[in-house]
Design a protein around this motif. Structure first.
Motif, PDB file in Angstrom:
ATOM      1  N   ILE A 193     -25.235 -45.555  70.783  1.00  0.00           N
ATOM      2  CA  ILE A 193     -23.988 -45.257  71.499  1.00  0.00           C
ATOM      3  C   ILE A 193     -23.889 -43.769  71.819  1.00  0.00           C
ATOM      4  O   ILE A 193     -23.490 -43.398  72.923  1.00  0.00           O
ATOM      5  CB  ILE A 193     -22.767 -45.752  70.693  1.00  0.00           C
ATOM      6  N   MET A 194     -24.262 -42.921  70.886  1.00  0.00           N
ATOM      7  CA  MET A 194     -24.202 -41.477  71.149  1.00  0.00           C
ATOM      8  C   MET A 194     -25.170 -41.086  72.258  1.00  0.00           C
ATOM      9  O   MET A 194     -24.852 -40.250  73.112  1.00  0.00           O
ATOM     10  CB  MET A 194     -24.474 -40.689  69.870  1.00  0.00           C
ATOM     11  N   GLN A 195     -26.359 -41.677  72.276  1.00  0.00           N
ATOM     12  CA  GLN A 195     -27.324 -41.397  73.342  1.00  0.00           C
ATOM     13  C   GLN A 195     -26.781 -41.900  74.681  1.00  0.00           C
ATOM     14  O   GLN A 195     -26.864 -41.219  75.694  1.00  0.00           O
ATOM     15  CB  GLN A 195     -28.671 -42.060  73.033  1.00  0.00           C
ATOM     16  N   ALA A 196     -26.211 -43.109  74.681  1.00  0.00           N
ATOM     17  CA  ALA A 196     -25.642 -43.673  75.906  1.00  0.00           C
ATOM     18  C   ALA A 196     -24.470 -42.838  76.413  1.00  0.00           C
ATOM     19  O   ALA A 196     -24.323 -42.637  77.626  1.00  0.00           O
ATOM     20  CB  ALA A 196     -25.200 -45.118  75.662  1.00  0.00           C
ATOM     21  N   ALA A 197     -23.650 -42.331  75.509  1.00  0.00           N
ATOM     22  CA  ALA A 197     -22.516 -41.487  75.917  1.00  0.00           C
ATOM     23  C   ALA A 197     -23.001 -40.215  76.597  1.00  0.00           C
ATOM     24  O   ALA A 197     -22.424 -39.780  77.604  1.00  0.00           O
ATOM     25  CB  ALA A 197     -21.648 -41.151  74.704  1.00  0.00           C
ATOM     26  N   ALA A 198     -24.062 -39.618  76.070  1.00  0.00           N
ATOM     27  CA  ALA A 198     -24.623 -38.417  76.701  1.00  0.00           C
ATOM     28  C   ALA A 198     -25.174 -38.758  78.084  1.00  0.00           C
ATOM     29  O   ALA A 198     -24.995 -37.995  79.038  1.00  0.00           O
ATOM     30  CB  ALA A 198     -25.708 -37.803  75.820  1.00  0.00           C
ATOM     31  N   LEU A 199     -25.830 -39.895  78.205  1.00  0.00           N
ATOM     32  CA  LEU A 199     -26.340 -40.331  79.510  1.00  0.00           C
ATOM     33  C   LEU A 199     -25.204 -40.481  80.510  1.00  0.00           C
ATOM     34  O   LEU A 199     -25.278 -39.959  81.636  1.00  0.00           O
ATOM     35  CB  LEU A 199     -27.085 -41.666  79.370  1.00  0.00           C
ATOM     36  N   LEU A 200     -24.149 -41.184  80.122  1.00  0.00           N
ATOM     37  CA  LEU A 200     -23.040 -41.429  81.045  1.00  0.00           C
ATOM     38  C   LEU A 200     -22.287 -40.154  81.394  1.00  0.00           C
ATOM     39  O   LEU A 200     -21.730 -40.044  82.497  1.00  0.00           O
ATOM     40  CB  LEU A 200     -22.099 -42.485  80.472  1.00  0.00           C
ATOM     41  N   ALA A 201     -22.262 -39.192  80.499  1.00  0.00           N
ATOM     42  CA  ALA A 201     -21.623 -37.908  80.812  1.00  0.00           C
ATOM     43  C   ALA A 201     -22.413 -37.155  81.871  1.00  0.00           C
ATOM     44  O   ALA A 201     -21.842 -36.467  82.718  1.00  0.00           O
ATOM     45  CB  ALA A 201     -21.499 -37.061  79.547  1.00  0.00           C
ATOM     46  N   GLU A 202     -23.724 -37.318  81.843  1.00  0.00           N
ATOM     47  CA  GLU A 202     -24.591 -36.623  82.801  1.00  0.00           C
ATOM     48  C   GLU A 202     -24.825 -37.429  84.079  1.00  0.00           C
ATOM     49  O   GLU A 202     -24.912 -36.876  85.168  1.00  0.00           O
ATOM     50  CB  GLU A 202     -25.944 -36.346  82.134  1.00  0.00           C
ATOM     51  N   THR A 203     -24.915 -38.759  83.932  1.00  0.00           N
ATOM     52  CA  THR A 203     -25.217 -39.656  85.059  1.00  0.00           C
ATOM     53  C   THR A 203     -24.205 -40.797  85.021  1.00  0.00           C
ATOM     54  O   THR A 203     -24.452 -41.830  84.379  1.00  0.00           O
ATOM     55  CB  THR A 203     -26.660 -40.201  84.940  1.00  0.00           C
ATOM     56  N   PRO A 204     -23.064 -40.640  85.683  1.00  0.00           N
ATOM     57  CA  PRO A 204     -21.984 -41.626  85.570  1.00  0.00           C
ATOM     58  C   PRO A 204     -22.333 -43.032  86.065  1.00  0.00           C
ATOM     59  O   PRO A 204     -21.746 -43.995  85.606  1.00  0.00           O
ATOM     60  CB  PRO A 204     -20.859 -41.024  86.418  1.00  0.00           C
ATOM     61  N   ARG A 205     -23.257 -43.154  87.007  1.00  0.00           N
ATOM     62  CA  ARG A 205     -23.661 -44.467  87.533  1.00  0.00           C
ATOM     63  C   ARG A 205     -25.181 -44.611  87.419  1.00  0.00           C
ATOM     64  O   ARG A 205     -25.888 -44.593  88.419  1.00  0.00           O
ATOM     65  CB  ARG A 205     -23.216 -44.626  88.980  1.00  0.00           C
ATOM     66  N   PRO A 206     -25.701 -44.743  86.208  1.00  0.00           N
ATOM     67  CA  PRO A 206     -27.154 -44.788  86.043  1.00  0.00           C
ATOM     68  C   PRO A 206     -27.758 -46.106  86.513  1.00  0.00           C
ATOM     69  O   PRO A 206     -27.136 -47.164  86.411  1.00  0.00           O
ATOM     70  CB  PRO A 206     -27.331 -44.633  84.530  1.00  0.00           C
ATOM     71  N   GLY A 207     -28.968 -46.017  87.033  1.00  0.00           N
ATOM     72  CA  GLY A 207     -29.738 -47.213  87.339  1.00  0.00           C
ATOM     73  C   GLY A 207     -30.543 -47.612  86.118  1.00  0.00           C
ATOM     74  O   GLY A 207     -30.555 -46.914  85.096  1.00  0.00           O
ATOM     75  N   ASP A 208     -31.251 -48.723  86.234  1.00  0.00           N
ATOM     76  CA  ASP A 208     -32.062 -49.195  85.107  1.00  0.00           C
ATOM     77  C   ASP A 208     -33.083 -48.146  84.663  1.00  0.00           C
ATOM     78  O   ASP A 208     -33.289 -47.945  83.467  1.00  0.00           O
ATOM     79  CB  ASP A 208     -32.790 -50.489  85.464  1.00  0.00           C
ATOM     80  N   ALA A 209     -33.715 -47.483  85.614  1.00  0.00           N
ATOM     81  CA  ALA A 209     -34.719 -46.472  85.268  1.00  0.00           C
ATOM     82  C   ALA A 209     -34.080 -45.300  84.521  1.00  0.00           C
ATOM     83  O   ALA A 209     -34.680 -44.766  83.576  1.00  0.00           O
ATOM     84  CB  ALA A 209     -35.449 -45.980  86.520  1.00  0.00           C
ATOM     85  N   ASP A 210     -32.874 -44.900  84.930  1.00  0.00           N
ATOM     86  CA  ASP A 210     -32.156 -43.818  84.230  1.00  0.00           C
ATOM     87  C   ASP A 210     -31.860 -44.224  82.791  1.00  0.00           C
ATOM     88  O   ASP A 210     -32.044 -43.435  81.860  1.00  0.00           O
ATOM     89  CB  ASP A 210     -30.825 -43.500  84.931  1.00  0.00           C
TER      90      ASP A 210
END
Length: 154
Positions: A105-122
């Motif tokens: 969850i912490m890794q995913a939160a950092a991803l969403l903070a940087e890339t709000p609409r990530p694709g599967d590859a992101d």
């Protein structure tokens, strides 16, 4: 020597050697046990926390090297209410054994903070260092997509 450490918006005065890993400071000194010990070599991601918004492995950051405010899983959401990301985790029944989930969850939160609409590859690239022994990777990806969609509505 006492080292000031801000964790989840609270400053603590830590009286430990500077080479103690942040993971053990969080768990043993401050009492925040949501951050898990997994491997101790930064290979599994169970100990993922944020330092100034960056996802890092707490087992590999020495107390003296912490460069900003630390955020742990305990700061996600508000008391009595889950964050959008945590609710997506529940809705998609991500957790099986649950051990790795705070790091996920912490890794995913950092991803969403940087890339709000990530694709599967992101998602795959951001999450590849977080291991799940139960293999819930498709559910993790689905939960991240759902949380991203929900966050874009807010």
């Amino acid at each position: 020597m006492t080292i000031p450490l801000t964790v989840n918006s609270t400053t603590h005065q830590i009286d430990l050697p500077g080479d103690v890993p942040l993971l053990w400071v969080l768990r043993d000194e401050i009492g925040l046990t949501g951050t898990k010990f997994g491997c101790g070599v930064s290979a599994c991601g169970a100990c993922t926390v944020h330092i100034d918004g960056e996802a890092v492995r707490a087992c590999q950051v020495a107390l003296r090297d912490v460069w900003g405010e630390v955020t742990t899983i305990e700061a996600m959401g508000t008391p009595g209410a889950m964050s959008i990301l945590q609710q997506a985790w529940v809705d998609h029944q991500v957790a099986q054994c649950g051990y790795c989930q705070s790091g996920q969850i912490m890794q995913a939160a950092a991803l969403l903070a940087e890339t709000p609409r990530p694709g599967d590859a992101d998602i795959d690239a951001a999450m590849e260092g977080n291991l799940c022994r139960c293999g819930t990777y498709p559910r993790i990806r689905a939960a991240i997509h759902a949380a991203a969609a929900k966050m874009s509505e807010v």
